[in-house]
Design a protein around this motif. Structure first.
Motif, PDB file in Angstrom:
ATOM      1  N   GLY A  38       0.839  -1.212   0.000  1.00 19.08           N
ATOM      2  CA  GLY A  38       0.000   0.000   0.000  1.00 19.08           C
ATOM      3  C   GLY A  38       0.864   1.248   0.000  1.00 19.08           C
ATOM      4  O   GLY A  38       0.387   2.325   0.326  1.00 19.08           O
ATOM      5  N   ASN A 174      -8.673   4.360  -4.102  1.00 20.62           N
ATOM      6  CA  ASN A 174      -8.127   3.098  -3.628  1.00 20.62           C
ATOM      7  C   ASN A 174      -9.332   2.277  -3.197  1.00 20.62           C
ATOM      8  O   ASN A 174     -10.056   2.746  -2.304  1.00 20.62           O
ATOM      9  CB  ASN A 174      -7.200   3.342  -2.428  1.00 20.62           C
ATOM     10  CG  ASN A 174      -6.738   2.057  -1.755  1.00 20.62           C
ATOM     11  OD1 ASN A 174      -6.950   0.980  -2.260  1.00 20.62           O
ATOM     12  ND2 ASN A 174      -6.091   2.210  -0.595  1.00 20.62           N
ATOM     13  N   ASP A 202     -10.595  13.098  -0.040  1.00 21.15           N
ATOM     14  CA  ASP A 202      -9.301  12.445   0.198  1.00 21.15           C
ATOM     15  C   ASP A 202      -8.529  12.433  -1.125  1.00 21.15           C
ATOM     16  O   ASP A 202      -8.847  11.670  -2.036  1.00 21.15           O
ATOM     17  CB  ASP A 202      -9.544  11.025   0.722  1.00 21.15           C
ATOM     18  CG  ASP A 202      -8.237  10.278   1.007  1.00 21.15           C
ATOM     19  OD1 ASP A 202      -7.157  10.754   0.602  1.00 21.15           O
ATOM     20  OD2 ASP A 202      -8.305   9.202   1.633  1.00 21.15           O
ATOM     21  N   TYR A 205      -3.834  10.431  -3.423  1.00 24.64           N
ATOM     22  CA  TYR A 205      -3.196   9.907  -4.655  1.00 24.64           C
ATOM     23  C   TYR A 205      -3.217  10.934  -5.791  1.00 24.64           C
ATOM     24  O   TYR A 205      -3.026  10.572  -6.953  1.00 24.64           O
ATOM     25  CB  TYR A 205      -3.895   8.614  -5.113  1.00 24.64           C
ATOM     26  CG  TYR A 205      -3.721   7.465  -4.152  1.00 24.64           C
ATOM     27  CD1 TYR A 205      -2.532   6.739  -4.120  1.00 24.64           C
ATOM     28  CD2 TYR A 205      -4.725   7.113  -3.261  1.00 24.64           C
ATOM     29  CE1 TYR A 205      -2.356   5.692  -3.225  1.00 24.64           C
ATOM     30  CE2 TYR A 205      -4.556   6.066  -2.360  1.00 24.64           C
ATOM     31  CZ  TYR A 205      -3.367   5.358  -2.353  1.00 24.64           C
ATOM     32  OH  TYR A 205      -3.187   4.319  -1.468  1.00 24.64           O
ATOM     33  N   LYS A 236       2.316   9.343  -0.200  1.00 29.11           N
ATOM     34  CA  LYS A 236       2.399   8.672  -1.504  1.00 29.11           C
ATOM     35  C   LYS A 236       3.214   9.510  -2.493  1.00 29.11           C
ATOM     36  O   LYS A 236       4.023   8.977  -3.245  1.00 29.11           O
ATOM     37  CB  LYS A 236       0.994   8.410  -2.080  1.00 29.11           C
ATOM     38  CG  LYS A 236      -0.035   7.896  -1.086  1.00 29.11           C
ATOM     39  CD  LYS A 236       0.131   6.438  -0.685  1.00 29.11           C
ATOM     40  CE  LYS A 236      -0.862   6.080   0.405  1.00 29.11           C
ATOM     41  NZ  LYS A 236      -0.913   4.718   0.801  1.00 29.11           N
ATOM     42  N   ARG A 244       4.883   9.955   8.452  1.00 26.52           N
ATOM     43  CA  ARG A 244       3.580  10.253   9.052  1.00 26.52           C
ATOM     44  C   ARG A 244       3.232  11.738   9.030  1.00 26.52           C
ATOM     45  O   ARG A 244       3.043  12.359  10.083  1.00 26.52           O
ATOM     46  CB  ARG A 244       3.476   9.689  10.490  1.00 26.52           C
ATOM     47  CG  ARG A 244       3.833   8.230  10.662  1.00 26.52           C
ATOM     48  CD  ARG A 244       3.141   7.295   9.692  1.00 26.52           C
ATOM     49  NE  ARG A 244       1.691   7.356   9.763  1.00 26.52           N
ATOM     50  CZ  ARG A 244       0.927   7.425   8.668  1.00 26.52           C
ATOM     51  NH1 ARG A 244       1.446   7.455   7.455  1.00 26.52           N
ATOM     52  NH2 ARG A 244      -0.367   7.464   8.797  1.00 26.52           N
TER      53      ARG A 244
END
Ligand code: PLP
Length: 397
Positions: A38, A174, A202, A205, A236, A244
């Protein structure tokens, strides 16, 4: 003594079950190929690592403001302006411990007990658990293959109730790899402006798009921007999953609420990681790194598409992220060596046990007839893994 319902009701991650099994088999020396990744399989670029070393040497090792350093919040505002055409002030940005934490903060800030959150399926398996943890109720809306697994305006309208508080838009998606067009997003925004609710957007990506273009729904209108909690981060884009750092951009009222909650729950995100993120965002080297990573992901995406097409396995062509969403409907009901395949999960367990290949069953992603293959692995591993899968499926009766 009992434990709290809010945690008792959380579903453990199914992806971990398979990946833990794959890891154990690898340690035992078996030639396991894992399509479970992931996270990008690239190192964090050197210039970011150097910035972290400098921060350490300079003693940047103390608490920072709970919502992030002023420099980093200003850099995030610049990024949102430059890349997304969105104007935010630093007071609207909250830097958190990864996009996952940013999402948790967002739900914490907006949900009261029983509030409904519309989640288009397939979805990232963490969303429902975070919603439940914050007292909300996930309302799933199945998207359709013929719409590229993207939510339509009509589907959204049909899911709205008096308890609807928010909707999650994950673009690129995702596990499906779907990327919304501007028209598709604008149609959703129009429904939201007629039926106000928060939009959790979100966009983690955002930079991994191969076909089409990324749009942020907050651009639709100032009213929609006010309702949107934009979630993004560097995990990513700069291959910084372990550092983090994620963030929210929202209206000031929500930002202050998140900041207050975060100040008590975690205080600031890691100081060194914040300095590293500042460097990631400010340097031109980031674009160069991203270009290289994107080119490699694109080549792998084409390879995996080619091999799946040759094998006659049904899949969804991904436009973004680094996952291929593969239908296993054609295998359900068949048997391998007497073992009946009754679900994607059974298939995934057989694939790891009999073909040394780990795939992610998508029951937990709201797509019980699908598995997810990540192409954040080498081209050699992609070819070998697909060879293993094809050999396995050719033996099904
Ligand atoms: N959102 C989606 C859709 C993801 O797939 C992930 C990670 O896999 C995240 C958010 C979390 O990102 P982070 O590692 O920054 O917490």
């Amino acid at each position: 003594m009992t434990i709290a319902d809010r945690v008792a009701n959380i579903t453990p991650s199914m992806t971990l079950e398979i990946t833990a099994k794959a890891k154990k088999m690898k340690e035992e020396g078996l030639p396991v190929i894992s399509f479970g990744a992931g996270e990008p399989d690239f190192n964090t670029p050197d210039y970011i690592i150097e910035a972290a070393k400098v921060a350490l040497d300079k003693g940047m090792t103390k608490y920072t403001p709970a919502s992030g350093t002023a420099d980093l919040k200003a850099a995030i505002c610049n990024k949102l302006k430059k890349d997304n055409g969105l104007s935010y002030e630093p007071s609207q940005i909250i830097v958190s411990n990864g996009a996952k934490h940013a999402l948790y903060n967002a739900f914490l800030a907006i949900l009261n007990s029983g509030d409904e959150v519309i989640i288009p399926a397939p979805y990232w398996l963490t969303y429902p658990e975070l919603v439940k943890l914050c007292g909300g109720v996930p309302v799933y809306v199945d998207t359709k293959a013929e719409n590229g697994f993207k939510l339509t305006a009509d589907e959204l309208k049909a899911a709205i109730t008096p308890r609807t508080k928010a909707i999650i838009i994950n673009d690129p998606n995702n596990p499906s790899g779907a990327v919304y067009t501007k028209d598709e997003l604008w149609a959703i925004a129009k429904v939201v402006s007629e039926n106000p609710m928060y939009i959790i957007s979100d966009e983690i990506y955002e930079k991994l798009v191969y076909n089409g273009e990324h749009f942020s729904i907050a651009n639709y209108s100032s009213e929609i921007k006010d309702l949107t909690i934009l979630v993004n981060g560097v995990s990513k884009t700069y291959s910084m999953t372990g550092w983090r750092i994620g963030y929210t951009a929202s209206n000031k009222r929500i930002a202050s609420a998140i900041s207050a909650a975060q100040s008590h729950c975690t205080s600031n995100p890691n100081s060194i990681a914040q300095y590293a993120t500042l460097a990631a965002l400010l340097s031109d080297k980031g674009d160069e790194f991203l270009k290289g990573m994107l080119t490699e992901f694109d080549a792998r995406r084409k390879l995996i598409e080619e091999e799946l097409t040759k094998s006659g396995i049904d899949f969804v062509r991904p436009d973004g992220a680094f996952y291929v969403f593969v239908s296993v409907k054609q295998f359900i009901g068949k048997s391998y060596d007497g073992a009946k395949i009754d679900s994607a999960r059974t298939l995934a367990n057989l694939l790891i046990e009999k073909a040394n290949t780990a795939v992610i069953p998508c029951e937990g992603f709201g797509a019980p007839d699908y598995i997810r293959l990540s192409y954040a692995i080498s081209r050699e591993d992609i070819s070998q893994g697909l060879k293993n899968i094809t050999e396995f499926t050719s033996k099904l009766k």
